[in-house]
Write a protein that holds these residues in place. Structure first.
Motif, PDB file in Angstrom:
ATOM      1  N   LEU A   8     -35.966  46.070   4.434  1.00 38.78           N
ATOM      2  CA  LEU A   8     -36.044  47.022   5.629  1.00 38.78           C
ATOM      3  C   LEU A   8     -34.576  47.087   6.048  1.00 38.78           C
ATOM      4  O   LEU A   8     -33.812  46.240   6.410  1.00 38.78           O
ATOM      5  N   VAL A   9     -34.310  48.443   6.356  1.00 43.47           N
ATOM      6  CA  VAL A   9     -32.793  48.595   6.780  1.00 43.47           C
ATOM      7  C   VAL A   9     -32.786  48.293   8.241  1.00 43.47           C
ATOM      8  O   VAL A   9     -33.348  49.096   8.934  1.00 43.47           O
ATOM      9  N   LEU A  68     -45.343  36.306  11.631  1.00 41.09           N
ATOM     10  CA  LEU A  68     -45.336  35.493  10.362  1.00 41.09           C
ATOM     11  C   LEU A  68     -44.278  35.636   9.372  1.00 41.09           C
ATOM     12  O   LEU A  68     -43.534  35.126   8.873  1.00 41.09           O
ATOM     13  N   VAL A  69     -44.553  37.176   9.287  1.00 44.55           N
ATOM     14  CA  VAL A  69     -43.404  37.683   8.342  1.00 44.55           C
ATOM     15  C   VAL A  69     -42.060  37.704   8.835  1.00 44.55           C
ATOM     16  O   VAL A  69     -41.029  37.193   8.260  1.00 44.55           O
ATOM     17  N   ALA A  70     -41.962  38.084  10.143  1.00 40.76           N
ATOM     18  CA  ALA A  70     -40.870  37.911  11.063  1.00 40.76           C
ATOM     19  C   ALA A  70     -40.041  36.589  10.886  1.00 40.76           C
ATOM     20  O   ALA A  70     -38.721  36.490  10.670  1.00 40.76           O
ATOM     21  N   ASP A  71     -40.943  35.572  10.933  1.00 45.90           N
ATOM     22  CA  ASP A  71     -40.459  34.304  11.107  1.00 45.90           C
ATOM     23  C   ASP A  71     -39.990  33.829   9.627  1.00 45.90           C
ATOM     24  O   ASP A  71     -38.733  32.863   9.538  1.00 45.90           O
ATOM     25  N   ALA A  91     -40.498  41.704  14.669  1.00 39.57           N
ATOM     26  CA  ALA A  91     -41.861  41.966  14.519  1.00 39.57           C
ATOM     27  C   ALA A  91     -42.444  43.441  14.628  1.00 39.57           C
ATOM     28  O   ALA A  91     -42.864  44.159  14.221  1.00 39.57           O
ATOM     29  N   PHE A  92     -41.646  43.833  15.896  1.00 41.84           N
ATOM     30  CA  PHE A  92     -41.800  45.384  16.480  1.00 41.84           C
ATOM     31  C   PHE A  92     -41.182  46.243  15.433  1.00 41.84           C
ATOM     32  O   PHE A  92     -41.534  47.408  14.995  1.00 41.84           O
ATOM     33  N   HIS A  93     -39.899  45.817  14.801  1.00 42.84           N
ATOM     34  CA  HIS A  93     -39.148  46.744  13.706  1.00 42.84           C
ATOM     35  C   HIS A  93     -39.892  46.908  12.268  1.00 42.84           C
ATOM     36  O   HIS A  93     -40.144  47.607  11.893  1.00 42.84           O
ATOM     37  N   LEU A  94     -40.601  45.667  12.115  1.00 42.98           N
ATOM     38  CA  LEU A  94     -41.497  45.601  10.806  1.00 42.98           C
ATOM     39  C   LEU A  94     -42.511  46.712  10.847  1.00 42.98           C
ATOM     40  O   LEU A  94     -43.068  47.283   9.858  1.00 42.98           O
ATOM     41  N   PHE A 154     -46.462  47.795   6.341  1.00 41.93           N
ATOM     42  CA  PHE A 154     -47.242  47.277   7.362  1.00 41.93           C
ATOM     43  C   PHE A 154     -48.272  48.324   8.253  1.00 41.93           C
ATOM     44  O   PHE A 154     -48.477  47.585   9.249  1.00 41.93           O
ATOM     45  N   LYS A 155     -48.291  49.252   7.771  1.00 42.01           N
ATOM     46  CA  LYS A 155     -49.278  50.253   8.755  1.00 42.01           C
ATOM     47  C   LYS A 155     -50.536  49.663   9.164  1.00 42.01           C
ATOM     48  O   LYS A 155     -50.725  49.951  10.273  1.00 42.01           O
TER      49      LYS A 155
END
Lengths: 493, 406
Positions: free
Chosen positions: A203-204, A175-178, A156-159, A165-166
Motif C-alpha cells: 500500500l503506497v 491485526l494486519v496493521a500490527d 488501520a484506517f489507511h488499510l 480490505f473492503k
C-alpha cells in the motif's frame, strides 16, 4: 510566545527532536553566536512558526489540502472526523508534545480530520519541506516516532482504503496493521521485477511508483503510475506461483506498507475471511486487466501517462485549430503581473491539434514543493501551488523537479525596475512603438555575488483576480482549463 | 475550422436589426440613400443606429487595448490570496453543514455561500452558485460551485459583437446612404465603409481557417517552439564555430566560409567549399595513410625519409607534414604523421558537424519563414482594416458635425 523564549531549549526538549542530526535542527533555529555572516539568526520562520489557537478555533480542517505538520507546545486540541451523513466523530485529543498533520505531510492528501483547539493552544507549525527532510532520515527519532504513531493511530484506517480490505472487519485490520512492515525506497529504486515471484501486497503511503513492462521491440511500455493510497501486488494472494508481471520503479522517494503473504495466512484464518479476501482479490485482478488493455490500445493515453500528466489536476489546453497565434494570451498574462514577466508559455506537450501548455497542473504530489529546501513553494488549502518569492534563493531545484517544465527562472523586477520598464503610452501604439527606442532597463543586483538573481516563477492562475487572463482574453476561444481525465478519459486508480 | 467564431447570440440580434431596418425602409416606400425619396426620420435613425453599431464594434478594440495597457477596471478588483483562502475555508464549512443537513433548500445553501464570499470581501472575484447534486453520480445533496465572475465577458464574446455588429453597421450605412457618390464626403464614407467591411470579412475567414492551415504546416513544432529551436541551433553553431576556429587556425578559407555560412545561412555554398576542402585534404591524407600502411608492413627504418618528404609537397597540411617528415628519429617521424592524421579526423568531424548543424538550422529557418508567411497572410488584412476603421471614425464624427451644422 515572547521574544526571549528559549526556542533551542524547547526544540531539544521535544522527544521528536531527541535524535535528529544537528544540521536538521539548524534548519529550524540558528544560534546567533554560530551564525555565518549574513545568515538569518534565531527561529527560521521559513520552515517553522509558533502560532496560538484560541479555544474553538479550527487549526486544520477536514478535506483541505494544506500540508503543514503541527506539534502541540501548550494546551489541548481535539480531532473530529465528519462522516457522509454529517455525523461528527471524536477521534482523539492532543496534549503537550503531541503532534498531528503528519498524514497530509507524508502523503500530500487532503486532511482526514478537523482539529480544533479545546483550550488556548500554542503550536509549532512546520512546513512540508522540512518535515520531509526530517522524515527521510529513517534513523532519526523523528521518523521513528512518526512511524510508530502512524502504525498506532492511522494504519488501520489507511488499510481501509485498499480495495482488498473492503469487506475486512476493524479487528482484523488492526491485526494486519500490527504485523505490516513500513518500508521506504529512494528515487529510482527497483521495487518489483516482472519475472520475480510476487510475495507481498503493498500500500503506497507516499511517493510515486511507475509500473511498466518491456515491449516486443525492447521498448518500455508504461502501464500506470501509482500514487498515495494505491495498492499493488494483490496477485500474490491469487494462488499458484504468481510473478509480479511488471517492473515497479520508485519515481520519487516512496514510503510503503508491505504486507507479506505469510501475514495474510496468519490473520485470515477462518473460511469466511479467506473467501471474502479471495473474492476481492479476483475482482481487483479482473479490473486491473481491463485497465491494462485500454491503456495499451490508446496512444494518446500512453502519451499522457508517459509524460506524467496524470499527476496533475488541471491542464491549460490550447486548441491549435482555433489559435490564430495572436499572442493575446501571453500579452494578457504580462498585463496582470506587476513584474511584467509572463507566466504562460505556449510550449508544452503536443497531442494532435492540442497543446497542453506549460501552465501549472497543481499536482496532487507537487514535486516542486518537495524539492524546495527553502519553503518558497507552498500549497494552499484549495490545492493551488504558490511561490513565495521572498523565500526563493534561485537554486532552481524546483525548475528541475517540475515534470512539466512549468517553473522557470526569471529575474523578478524590483519596483524601480518595473517603473523603468513600463512602456509609455506612445510606446504602446502599434507601428509608432517601432520608431521609439525603449529606455534600457538597469537590472539591480540582489544576489550575494552582486549578480542579478533569477527567481522561480510559474502560472499562479491569476490568483486574486476575477478571471484567468489568458482564457479570458483569448478572442478565438482557443484556450481553456481541462482536467487530464477530461482530455484522455483516464484517471488514477 | 473555428466554428465558434460564428456561434453567438449577437448574430441573430444583428440580423434582426438589419431586417427591421430594411422592413421599415420598404414600409415607408423610400429608396435607400436617395435624397429625393428620403424620409428624414428614417435617414436620421438609420444613421444613428449605424453609428451605434460601429461604436459597439469599436468597443472590442478599446477593451483589448485597455487590458493590454493595464487600464482594465477588473485589475482594480484584485484581492489578497489570504482572503481567498479564508473564503475557501468558509465555503468548505458551508459544504459540511449542508452534508450534515443544516439546510433544507438550494436557496438556503446558496445564501450561506454568498454570505461567506461577501464577508470575506472576495465577492468581486468569486461567483458562487449552488445546485442540487446527483447522489447517484457520487455528488453531495447540494453542490456549491465557484467560478471567476468574468463580469465584463470574455474577449471571445466581444469579438462576436465586433464581427456581427460591424457587419450590421455596413448594412445600415448602405440603407442610410445608399452608396450615394455625389459628394466627396459621401464617396469617402462609402469607400471606407466598404473597405472596412470587406477586409473584416476576409479577416473572419482567415481567422476561421488560418489556424488549421498553420497547424498543418507546423508539423511537430509550433510557431514558438520553432523559434526556440532556431535560437538553440544558433547557439550550438556559435559554440561549434569557436571550436572549429581553434582547430583550424591556418585554414582561413574554410573558417571564412563557415562564418559566412553561419551569418547568411547559405548552406549550399558552404557545402561546396567544405567538399573542395575535404577533397584537397583527402588526397594528402590518402598519401599519408599509404605511408603509414607501408611502415606497418615493413620496418619503420626501411621507409626512406623521401617518402615522408613527399607528403610535404601538398598545399594543405603542409606545415604539419613538413614538421613530421623532417624528424630524424623514424619512430617520432611516424608518430608525427599519425598525429597529423588524427588531427585531421578531428577537424574534419568538427567541420562536418558544423555543416550539418547549419543544414538543420536552414531547415528550421525555412519552416519558420513559411510559418511567418502564413502568419503574415493571416494578418495582412489588418493593415487595411485598422487604418481604414480609424479614418472612418474620424469621418463619421465630421459627417455628424457637418449635418448638425448645416
Amino acid at each position: 510566545m515572547t521574544d526571549d523564549f528559549d526556542v533551542l531549549g524547547l526544540l531539544q526538549s521535544l522527544p521528536l527532536f531527541e535524535k535528529v542530526k544537528p544540521g536538521a535542527l539548524k534548519k529550524m533555529y540558528v544560534d546567533p553566536e554560530k551564525a555565518k555572516p549574513g545568515q538569518q539568526t534565531g527561529l527560521q520562520d521559513k520552515h517553522v512558526q509558533f502560532i496560538v489557537a484560541n479555544p474553538g478555533e479550527v487549526i486544520v480542517r477536514q478535506g483541505e489540502l494544506d500540508t503543514e505538520f503541527y506539534i502541540v507546545i501548550e494546551g489541548i486540541a481535539s480531532a473530529y472526523r465528519s462522516e457522509d451523513g454529517g455525523k461528527s466523530t471524536l477521534l482523539g485529543s492532543y496534549g503537550q508534545n503531541d503532534f498531528f498533520g503528519e498524514m497530509s505531510a507524508i502523503s500530500h492528501q487532503a486532511r482526514s480530520a478537523t482539529v480544533k483547539a479545546d483550550a488556548t493552544c500554542t503550536l509549532m507549525r512546520m512546513d512540508v519541506t522540512l518535515f520531509q527532510q526530517l522524515f527521510g532520515d529513517k534513523t532519526s527519532s523523528f521518523a521513528k516516532i512518526i512511524d510508530e504513531r502512524y502504525r498506532e493511530r492511522a494504519l488501520a484506517f489507511h488499510l481501509m482504503t485498499a480495495p482488498i480490505f473492503k469487506e475486512t472487519s476493524q479487528e482484523k485490520l488492526k491485526l494486519v496493521a500490527d504485523r505490516a512492515e513500513l518500508v521506504s525506497y529512494e528515487k529510482d529504486a527497483v521495487i518489483t521485477v516482472a519475472t520475480d515471484p510476487a510475495d507481498a501486497v503493498f500500500l503506497v503511503r507516499s511517493g510515486i511508483i511507475k509500473r511498466s513492462t518491456t515491449g516486443s521491440m525492447g521498448e518500455e511500455r508504461v502501464h500506470d503510475y501509482l500514487c498515495d493510497n494505491s495498492s499493488f501486488g494483490e496477485q500474490a494472494l491469487a494462488g499458484g506461483e504468481p510473478t509480479w508481471g511488471y517492473d515497479g520503479v520508485a519515481m520519487s522517494r516512496v514510503d510503503l506498507v508491505r504486507m507479506p503473504c505469510k501475514l495474510f495466512q496468519e490473520v485470515f484464518t477462518s473460511e469466511e475471511d479467506k473467501h471474502k479476501l479471495t473474492r476481492q482479490v479476483s475482482l481487483l485482478l479482473q479490473e486491473e486487466q481491463g485497465i491494462k488493455t485500454s491503456l495499451s490500445d490508446d496512444d494518446r493515453n500512453e502519451l499522457l501517462v508517459g509524460q506524467e500528466t496524470i499527476k496533475g489536476t488541471e491542464a491549460l489546453v490550447i486548441d491549435l485549430k482555433k489559435c490564430t497565434r495572436c499572442n493575446a494570451c501571453v500579452e494578457s498574462c504580462v498585463s496582470v503581473h506587476e513584474d511584467g514577466i509572463p507566466r504562460l508559455s505556449k510550449r508544452g506537450i503536443r497531442m494532435g491539434d492540442l497543446t497542453l501548455s506549460s501552465a501549472c497542473y497543481n499536482c496532487k504530489i507537487p514535486e516542486c514543493m518537495l524539492s524546495c529546501n527553502f519553503g518558497a513553494i507552498r500549497r494552499d488549502k484549495d490545492g493551488q501551488i504558490h511561490i513565495v518569492v521572498d523565500n526563493c534563493t534561485g537554486c532552481s531545484k524546483c525548475e528541475s523537479g517540475c515534470p512539466y517544465g512549468v517553473i522557470r527562472m526569471a529575474h523578478v523586477l524590483t519596483p524601480a525596475e518595473q517603473s523603468a520598464q513600463q512602456p509609455s503610452i506612445w510606446e504602446s501604439i502599434p507601428l509608432l512603438n517601432k520608431l521609439i527606442k525603449p529606455k534600457p532597463v538597469e537590472v539591480m543586483a540582489d544576489s550575494p555575488k552582486g549578480k542579478p538573481m533569477a527567481k522561480a516563477i510559474k502560472c499562479d492562475l491569476c490568483a486574486g483576480l476575477p478571471f484567468e487572463a489568458c482564457v479570458y482574453n483569448c478572442p478565438c476561444d482557443a484556450i481553456a482549463r481541462r482536467s487530464p481525465e477530461a482530455i484522455s478519459g483516464i484517471g488514477n486508480r | 475550422m473555428n466554428l465558434s467564431l460564428f456561434k453567438s447570440v449577437h448574430g441573430p440580434i444583428a440580423l434582426v436589426i438589419c431586417v427591421a431596418s430594411t422592413a421599415w425602409l420598404i414600409a415607408i416606400g423610400a429608396t435607400a440613400g436617395t435624397r429625393a425619396g428620403s424620409n428624414p426620420t428614417y435617414v436620421l435613425w438609420s444613421g444613428w443606429i449605424a453609428a451605434a453599431l460601429m461604436l459597439v464594434a469599436m468597443l472590442y478594440c478599446a477593451r483589448k487595448y485597455m487590458h493590454k495597457l493595464k487600464y482594465s477596471p477588473e485589475l482594480k478588483l484584485k484581492v489578497p490570496i489570504s482572503s481567498l483562502e479564508a473564503s475557501e475555508a468558509g465555503l468548505n464549512d458551508v459544504r459540511r453543514r449542508a452534508a450534515r443537513g443544516d439546510f433544507s433548500s438550494v436557496a438556503e445553501v446558496n445564501k450561506a455561500a454568498q454570505r461567506v464570499v461577501i464577508d470575506e470581501g472576495v465577492s468581486q472575484v468569486i461567483a458562487v452558485s449552488t445546485r442540487a447534486g446527483n447522489p447517484a453520480a457520487g455528488e453531495s445533496q447540494y453542490v456549491i460551485e465557484v467560478k471567476p465572475p468574468e463580469k465584463f465577458g470574455r474577449m471571445t464574446k466581444w469579438l462576436h459583437a465586433h464581427i456581427y455588429y460591424g457587419l450590421a453597421s455596413g448594412v445600415l450605412v448602405w440603407l442610410h446612404g445608399g452608396f450615394a457618390m455625389t459628394h466627396p464626403m459621401g464617396i469617402l464614407l462609402n469607400v471606407l465603409t466598404a473597405l472596412v467591411i470587406i477586409t473584416g470579412i476576409i479577416g473572419i475567414f482567415l481567422f476561421a481557417y488560418g489556424p488549421s492551415w498553420m497547424t498543418r504546416h507546423e508539423k511537430d513544432l509550433n510557431f514558438e517552439e520553432n523559434f526556440v529551436l532556431d535560437a538553440s541551433l544558433k547557439d550550438k553553431i556559435r559554440d561549434h564555430l569557436v571550436a572549429v576556429k581553434k582547430t583550424l587556425p591556418d585554414e582561413k578559407e574554410m573558417v571564412a566560409a563557415l562564418e559566412k555560412g553561419f551569418a547568411s545561412g547559405n548552406h549550399d555554398r558552404l557545402t561546396t567549399v567544405f567538399k573542395s576542402w575535404k577533397d584537397a585534404k583527402t588526397a594528402i591524407v590518402d598519401l599519408a595513410n599509404g605511408v603509414v600502411a607501408a611502415v606497418s608492413e615493413a620496418k619503420e627504418e626501411a621507409v626512406p625519409a623521401a617518402a615522408f618528404a613527399s607528403l610535404s609537397n601538398s598545399p594543405v597540411l603542409k606545415s604539419e607534414m613538413e614538421k613530421a617528415a623532417q624528424e630524424e628519429d623514424p619512430k617520432k617521424r611516424l608518430a608525427g604523421v599519425k598525429k597529423v592524421l588524427a588531427n585531421y579526423t578531428k577537424e574534419n568531424q568538427l567541420v562536418e558537424d558544423a555543416v550539418v548543424l547549419l543544414g538543420q538550422r536552414n531547415g528550421t529557418r525555412a519552416g519558420l519563414a513559411q510559418l511567418t508567411r502564413i502568419k503574415f497572410f493571416m494578418n495582412v488584412w489588418r493593415a487595411i482594416h485598422i487604418p481604414a476603421s480609424l479614418a472612418l471614425c474620424g469621418l463619421i464624427v465630421l459627417h455628424v458635425l457637418s449635418v448638425w451644422w448645416y
